[in-house]
Design a protein around this motif. Structure first.
Motif, PDB file in Angstrom:
ATOM      1  N   ALA A 335     -17.074  40.274  71.076  1.00 31.53           N
ATOM      2  CA  ALA A 335     -17.146  39.363  69.936  1.00 31.53           C
ATOM      3  C   ALA A 335     -16.585  37.997  70.328  1.00 31.53           C
ATOM      4  CB  ALA A 335     -16.372  39.940  68.745  1.00 31.53           C
ATOM      5  N   PHE A 336     -17.129  36.969  69.696  1.00 32.44           N
ATOM      6  CA  PHE A 336     -16.664  35.617  69.944  1.00 32.44           C
ATOM      7  C   PHE A 336     -15.394  35.385  69.135  1.00 32.44           C
ATOM      8  CE2 PHE A 336     -16.447  31.127  68.770  1.00 32.44           C
ATOM      9  CZ  PHE A 336     -16.434  30.551  70.027  1.00 32.44           C
ATOM     10  N   ILE A 337     -14.321  35.045  69.834  1.00 33.27           N
ATOM     11  CA  ILE A 337     -13.032  34.839  69.173  1.00 33.27           C
ATOM     12  C   ILE A 337     -12.480  33.492  69.625  1.00 33.27           C
ATOM     13  CG2 ILE A 337     -12.481  37.289  68.951  1.00 33.27           C
ATOM     14  CD1 ILE A 337     -10.781  37.048  71.460  1.00 33.27           C
ATOM     15  N   PRO A 338     -11.697  32.854  68.779  1.00 36.56           N
ATOM     16  CA  PRO A 338     -11.064  31.597  69.200  1.00 36.56           C
ATOM     17  C   PRO A 338      -9.943  31.877  70.201  1.00 36.56           C
ATOM     18  CG  PRO A 338     -10.294  32.227  67.026  1.00 36.56           C
ATOM     19  CD  PRO A 338     -11.387  33.202  67.389  1.00 36.56           C
ATOM     20  N   ARG A 339      -9.391  30.810  70.717  1.00 34.25           N
ATOM     21  CA  ARG A 339      -8.314  30.950  71.688  1.00 34.25           C
ATOM     22  C   ARG A 339      -7.097  31.569  71.016  1.00 34.25           C
ATOM     23  NH1 ARG A 339      -6.713  28.954  76.581  1.00 34.25           N
ATOM     24  NH2 ARG A 339      -4.458  28.703  76.856  1.00 34.25           N
ATOM     25  N   ALA A 340      -6.556  32.601  71.644  1.00 32.74           N
ATOM     26  CA  ALA A 340      -5.415  33.301  71.071  1.00 32.74           C
ATOM     27  C   ALA A 340      -4.182  32.416  71.141  1.00 32.74           C
ATOM     28  CB  ALA A 340      -5.163  34.609  71.825  1.00 32.74           C
ATOM     29  N   PRO A 341      -3.406  32.353  70.083  1.00 28.47           N
ATOM     30  CA  PRO A 341      -2.195  31.525  70.114  1.00 28.47           C
ATOM     31  C   PRO A 341      -1.148  32.126  71.054  1.00 28.47           C
ATOM     32  CG  PRO A 341      -2.308  32.785  68.076  1.00 28.47           C
ATOM     33  CD  PRO A 341      -3.602  33.015  68.781  1.00 28.47           C
ATOM     34  N   ALA A 342      -0.216  31.298  71.453  1.00 32.16           N
ATOM     35  CA  ALA A 342       0.806  31.700  72.406  1.00 32.16           C
ATOM     36  C   ALA A 342       1.881  32.528  71.717  1.00 32.16           C
ATOM     37  CB  ALA A 342       1.429  30.467  73.058  1.00 32.16           C
ATOM     38  N   LEU A 343       2.559  33.341  72.525  1.00 37.65           N
ATOM     39  CA  LEU A 343       3.725  34.069  72.045  1.00 37.65           C
ATOM     40  C   LEU A 343       4.904  33.119  71.906  1.00 37.65           C
ATOM     41  CD1 LEU A 343       3.596  37.302  74.256  1.00 37.65           C
ATOM     42  CD2 LEU A 343       3.234  37.192  71.783  1.00 37.65           C
ATOM     43  N   ARG A 344       5.709  33.326  70.873  1.00 33.12           N
ATOM     44  CA  ARG A 344       6.895  32.503  70.641  1.00 33.12           C
ATOM     45  C   ARG A 344       8.051  33.395  70.245  1.00 33.12           C
ATOM     46  NH1 ARG A 344       6.063  28.879  66.128  1.00 33.12           N
ATOM     47  NH2 ARG A 344       7.868  27.727  66.941  1.00 33.12           N
ATOM     48  N   PHE A 345       9.151  33.274  70.971  1.00 32.65           N
ATOM     49  CA  PHE A 345      10.329  34.098  70.711  1.00 32.65           C
ATOM     50  C   PHE A 345      11.561  33.218  70.680  1.00 32.65           C
ATOM     51  CE2 PHE A 345       7.698  37.687  71.766  1.00 32.65           C
ATOM     52  CZ  PHE A 345       8.279  38.753  71.093  1.00 32.65           C
ATOM     53  N   ALA A 346      12.488  33.583  69.804  1.00 29.64           N
ATOM     54  CA  ALA A 346      13.826  32.990  69.775  1.00 29.64           C
ATOM     55  C   ALA A 346      14.816  34.028  70.296  1.00 29.64           C
ATOM     56  CB  ALA A 346      14.204  32.558  68.359  1.00 29.64           C
ATOM     57  N   MET A 347      15.785  33.575  71.062  1.00 33.17           N
ATOM     58  CA  MET A 347      16.699  34.489  71.750  1.00 33.17           C
ATOM     59  C   MET A 347      18.143  34.145  71.424  1.00 33.17           C
ATOM     60  SD  MET A 347      17.366  34.967  75.843  1.00 33.17           S
ATOM     61  CE  MET A 347      18.291  33.422  75.875  1.00 33.17           C
ATOM     62  N   THR A 348      18.940  35.195  71.227  1.00 31.55           N
ATOM     63  CA  THR A 348      20.387  35.079  71.120  1.00 31.55           C
ATOM     64  C   THR A 348      20.988  36.223  71.931  1.00 31.55           C
ATOM     65  OG1 THR A 348      20.210  34.171  68.886  1.00 31.55           O
ATOM     66  CG2 THR A 348      22.366  34.955  69.597  1.00 31.55           C
ATOM     67  N   ALA A 349      21.898  35.890  72.853  1.00 32.17           N
ATOM     68  CA  ALA A 349      22.453  36.903  73.752  1.00 32.17           C
ATOM     69  C   ALA A 349      23.947  36.659  73.912  1.00 32.17           C
ATOM     70  CB  ALA A 349      21.750  36.855  75.112  1.00 32.17           C
ATOM     71  N   PHE A 350      24.681  37.743  74.133  1.00 37.40           N
ATOM     72  CA  PHE A 350      26.103  37.619  74.426  1.00 37.40           C
ATOM     73  C   PHE A 350      26.487  38.714  75.416  1.00 37.40           C
ATOM     74  CE2 PHE A 350      26.465  41.094  71.532  1.00 37.40           C
ATOM     75  CZ  PHE A 350      27.691  41.698  71.785  1.00 37.40           C
ATOM     76  N   SER A 351      27.626  38.501  76.065  1.00 35.34           N
ATOM     77  CA  SER A 351      28.146  39.449  77.046  1.00 35.34           C
ATOM     78  C   SER A 351      29.516  39.916  76.577  1.00 35.34           C
ATOM     79  CB  SER A 351      28.245  38.802  78.430  1.00 35.34           C
ATOM     80  OG  SER A 351      28.845  39.670  79.365  1.00 35.34           O
TER      81      SER A 351
END
Length: 1022
Positions: A335-351
């Motif tokens: 099937a003809f589909i438009p360009r798929a949008p990009a993945l977007r993530f926000a990150m928070t990390a601690f040690s």
């Protein structure tokens, strides 16, 4: 018996490979302080049981009154800091609201499922991180480093800081998601309460230290709200077993615990069954790394990821459109589909053990220009774009191969191949070989692009193996005489240095021997005189010094024999031998030890160190086979170093790859040097130069200028511009060598003398430019007597003999003009009249004809092609009242101009007087301007006169290059008067030639005038 000792080394290597223990198996207990494999499995089962029997408590890590879990890392004496956990969870809640979820509380309870988010997030994202402001509000951990120091085989090891510690204020981070479904059947449309396992490869760099760390994170992902919890697991931190307790709601805790119970149980069972032999299946080290009992402790990570809404138009059907796009990407139906949008993530990390808190850089805390959190492509989109990029690169390789084949076809003769630099083609082939090896290596790890990568690598392999190396072999074979001559010159220089050294050594030895002999003779004479009586001394003093008796033949020393010192006889009254014997002379020979019985001793000749003649010269010329081996060794070495450089710090890695790019894109430098050495202007076709330059820049433009490249390389337009500028500078230098001169930018003494294609032939021995055997053949022909019989034989029509044929040929080649010889052209088989300077004659005035005219113009004219063109273009006609190309010049005006002392006449050139301030026009330039009008008129008269006017080109060639000559003729044709008839054009041309000759005669130097007269005579005879 054959010598088979060479097989020992391969046998040792094979024995080491097959008999060495498996690195993943358990280390012997003598050197391993860790628990046994059975104890490790028992500890994992205990931790899993603790997870299964625990309940959710959101303050379990911060409330001191809460029941502690019996898990590694949660002991009170660990000193870990869990204070930032609630604040990190609050930050994750804010990311959930920023993702487009209106009711965050309901979302955390998994009561909504229509968020416009990707359900499957397998792909790549990258971005920048910054140190969070939350770090200043929490207490630092109190960790005892000595307790984490493993005991070494020779005693306790020195405590060291934890690895993977982040000390900078920012850096880059890359994440690769491997979302794994549960063990039950899973579809795209999941229940909101369902969770999936997630395996993430994280690469984080610290801009302060330049270090880059790779680690593996394991956890769970909730597709309905796009939230992931990830952690590391090690011997000092059971992160995967306590991960569900870090959830932000009870529903998420239950969903995560259900997924992990099944996953952990299955992994432990594989360890029990022997299918998995790793002590820590959830190790943070990447796959393939070995476990060592003496490894340095590392910082633990707890990471919260929140998927942000993709960039789609805000409509009510966003979720349905995104679900359809995801389904078509994972299970394509065409099937003809438009360009798929990009993945977007926000990150928070601690040690918890190192005490740092970091977060992704992006809105709303930062403007989008500074960062957009972590963005990337889904793996399906990335593979599709990679296939398109590989197709583009394959097209570039095909065009490179096409241009190479065309250049090989153009360079099909030895003369054209000798002008091409061997190292230029070698560097181009080396780039294709590097592409082959790199693509084959990458295809092993990327299964989705295996066919594309292998096909592109095969095309590059064909280019370098079948065409590049073939072209190199042809160039190598043609340039072999140059290498032999160069090797001979180097060997001859080495021989001369060796001779000089041996001569110096010989002189030092002779001086030393002379001093020793003189000292010995002085000592002997002094001793003899002291032991003599007075009468005997008087007799000796009165003895005659000469005698007429014939010398004893036994005492005569041959000329080629080594002179021996005279035998010393003891004087009367002195001590007997050997006390008074002469001291032995050190000749530098090897000492000989004689046996005690003096038998069996053969005379040993003294080495003659004097150089009696030229020693044979040994040439050391490399074969193409050795160069072939070096080529592939350099290719493999550069590949291995590049693979190792991928793990270097960011600054060092960037410097290495940029330097490697500059070195590779310097492939035109050897050709520039070759043009200087050979003094050639045009070696390669311009379509090959321009095409290869542009096509070789395509990969660098992709990695330096394209943001979504497959390696996630940072865009660096400055480096890309410098690379393009460097290639462009090389192209400009090649163009300047073709249009200006191969050696215009270097001094004359920096390059070897250029080969003279038009030498003046001489008969004397010093010139040595006559054909081989010419003098002998001329002498034999002149001394051969004539015979009437032979003449009659020739006239009767019979075939003459070889002697008569040679005599007849010589008679035909004799000319009446002095200083000329006639030779047979080996190409056109015609007789050519060639000027020759006779033996003992001067070079001036003895060479006639067209070739002599051209030679005199080049030698005596004082103008070469470059200087003549530059002087003409710089406006040397400005001193005359009328531009010669703007109309006819009256000879009376010219005479008046010369008589008014505007010019000082010198031989061959006219210079302006000091009263003139403008640039002067030489007499020769005035004659050339009239001659250009004449030739333009002859060209207009018709093709026949145009061909005859080529005789006048011989005169102009001494001052003008051919392209400049043709341009001047075109400019002069525009200044001609209106055409009346052919007769008028020819008459006008002859008048202009006569005026040019008159101008040259008035200059005081008749050589140019004679040259133009001879050219005019050739024109009239043609």
């Amino acid at each position: 018996m054959a010598d088979r000792r060479g097989i020992l080394v391969p046998l040792v290597i094979l024995a080491f490979i097959f008999l060495s223990p498996d690195p993943v198996r358990q280390t012997p207990n003598q050197l391993d302080h860790r628990p046994s494999f059975e104890d490790v499995i028992a500890g994992e089962q205990r931790s899993l049981s603790e997870l299964q029997s625990s309940t959710y408590n959101e303050r379990r890590f911060t409330d001191k009154n809460a029941a502690l879990l019996n898990l590694t890392g949660l002991e009170p004496d660990r000193g870990y800091s869990w204070d930032p956990l609630p604040q990190v969870q609050d930050k994750a809640r804010k990311w959930l609201g920023y993702a487009g979820v209106e009711d965050v509380d309901k979302a955390l309870e998994l009561e909504i499922s229509d968020a416009p988010l990707y359900r499957n997030v397998t792909g790549f994202v990258h971005g920048s991180w910054v140190r969070s402001k939350l770090e200043g509000q929490i207490a630092a951990p109190n960790v005892n480093l000595t307790g984490y120091t493993p005991p070494g085989p020779f005693g306790p090891m020195v405590p060291r800081a934890f690895r993977r510690n982040i000390t900078g204020e920012g850096g880059d981070v890359r994440l690769r998601f491997h979302e794994k479904p549960t063990f039950q059947d899973t579809t795209v449309n999941l229940d909101p309460a369902d969770a999936t396992r997630m395996d993430v490869e994280m690469t984080i760099s610290d801009e302060l230290t330049g270090n880059e760390y790779d680690l593996r994170l394991l956890g769970t992902y909730i597709p309905s709200i796009g939230q992931a919890m990830l952690t590391t697991t090690s011997d000092k931190f059971a992160g995967i077993f306590m991960l569900p307790h870090m959830a932000m709601s009870k529903r998420i805790f239950e969903a995560s615990r259900g997924v992990l119970n099944e996953s952990l149980s299955n992994t432990i069972q594989r360890q029990i069954d022997g299918e998995l032999e790793r002590r820590n299946p959830w190790s943070p080290t990447l796959e393939g790394a070995t476990e060592s009992p003496y490894s340095i402790p590392e910082c633990e990570y707890v990471v919260y990821l929140q998927q942000l809404a993709p960039d789609l138009p805000i409509t009510d059907s966003r979720s349905a459109v995104l679900s359809f796009l995801e389904s078509e990407l994972r299970f394509p139906t065409g099937a003809f589909i438009p360009r798929a949008p990009a993945l977007r993530f926000a990150m928070t990390a601690f040690s918890p053990d190192c005490g740092f808190v970091i977060e992704s850089k992006g809105p709303p805390d930062y403007v989008p220009q500074e960062g957009e959190h972590l963005t990337g492509l889904k793996v399906e989109v990335l593979y599709n774009s990679s296939r398109n990029h590989l197709l583009l690169f394959t097209l570039a390789l095909g065009l490179q191969l096409f241009l190479l084949m065309r250049q090989m076809r153009e360079a099909s003769t030895p003369s054209t191949r000798s002008r091409i630099s061997f190292y230029t083609i070698a560097m181009l082939s080396l780039g294709d070989g590097f592409t082959t090896m790199a693509f084959l290596l990458i295809s092993i790890f990327i299964n989705g692009l295996w066919v594309n990568l292998v096909s592109t690598a095969f095309l590059a392999f064909v280019s370098v193996s079948f065409f590049g190396m073939r072209f190199l072999m042809d160039i190598w074979a043609v340039q072999a005489p140059e290498r032999i001559a160069r090797a001979r010159a180097e060997a001859e220089e080495e021989r001369r240095r060796e001779e000089a050294f041996q001569n110096a050594i010989q002189r030092l030895r002779e001086l030393r021997e002379a001093r020793i002999a003189a000292a010995a003779e002085t000592t002997t004479t002094t001793g003899r005189n002291e032991n003599m009586g007075g009468d005997e001394r008087t007799d000796i003093e009165q003895a005659p010094t000469t005698t007429d008796a014939p010398p004893d033949p036994a005492t005569i020393t041959p000329a080629n024999a080594t002179p021996q010192p005279p035998a010393v006889q003891p004087a009367p009254g002195s001590l007997p031998l050997p006390v008074t014997a002469q001291r032995p002379t050190d000749t530098g020979a090897t000492p000989v030890f004689m046996p005690s019985d003096q038998e069996g001793l053969e005379p040993v000749a003294q080495p003659n160190t004097a150089i009696t003649g030229a020693t044979p010269v040994t040439l050391q010329v490399q074969s193409f086979g050795s160069l072939y081996t070096r080529f592939y060794l350099l290719l493999l070495g550069s590949l291995f170093v590049s693979l190792n450089a991928a793990s270097w710090p960011a600054s060092a890695r960037r410097f290495y790859f940029t330097s490697l790019a500059f070195a590779y894109l310097s492939f035109w430098l050897p050709q520039l040097k070759r043009n200087v050495q050979r003094n050639c202007r045009h070696a390669l076709n311009w379509e090959f130069i321009m095409g290869q330059s542009v096509l070789r820049l395509v990969p660098f433009a992709y990695f330096y200028g394209y943001k979504h490249n497959v390696l996630f390389a940072e865009v660096d337009y400055t480096s890309l511009a410098l690379l393009a500028l460097w290639v462009w500078i090389q192209i400009l230098l090649l163009a300047s060598q073709e249009f200006v001169g191969p050696r215009w930018f270097i001094r004359k003494d920096w390059a070897p003398p250029a080969y003279d294609y038009h030498p003046i032939l001489r008969e004397d021995e010093e010139g040595a430019t006559m054909p081989i055997g010419f003098s002998q053949a001329s002498a034999e022909a002149a001394s051969a007597p004539t015979s009437p019989v032979l003449d009659r034989t020739s006239e009767s029509g019979r075939r003459p003999s070889v002697t008569s044929k040679r005599r007849d040929s010589t008679a035909v080649k004799e000319t009446k003009d002095k200083g000329k010889r006639i030779f047979d052209c080996a190409i056109c088989m015609q007789d050519l009249e060639v000027p020759v300077i006779e033996s003992g004659a001067s070079s001036e005035g003895n060479v006639n004809g067209p070739a002599g005219l051209l030679a005199r113009r080049a030698v005596f004219g004082g103008l070469d092609e470059v200087s003549a063109a530059v002087s003409y273009l710089s406006g040397d006609f400005a001193a005359f009242p009328t531009n010669p190309l703007q109309g006819d010049i009256d000879m009376d005006v010219t005479d008046d101009w010369l008589e008014e002392d505007h010019f000082t006449i010198v031989p061959g050139i006219a210079t302006p007087s000091s009263s003139l301030t403008s640039t002067p026009l030489t007499i020769l330039d005035l004659a050339l301007s009239k001659l250009s009008l004449a030739i333009a008129a002859l060209h207009r008269a018709g093709p026949s006169y145009a061909r005859r006017s080529e005789a006048l080109w011989i005169f102009s060639a001494g001052s003008w290059a051919r392209h400049l000559y043709e341009r001047k003729i075109e400019e002069a044709s525009e200044k001609l008067p209106k055409r009346v008839s052919v007769h008028n054009d020819v008459t006008f041309a002859e008048k202009m030639i006569a005026e040019a000759i008159a101008v040259l005669r008035r200059s005081g130097d008749g050589r140019d005038a004679r040259d133009l007269e001879e050219a005019f005579e050739l024109y009239q005879r043609s």
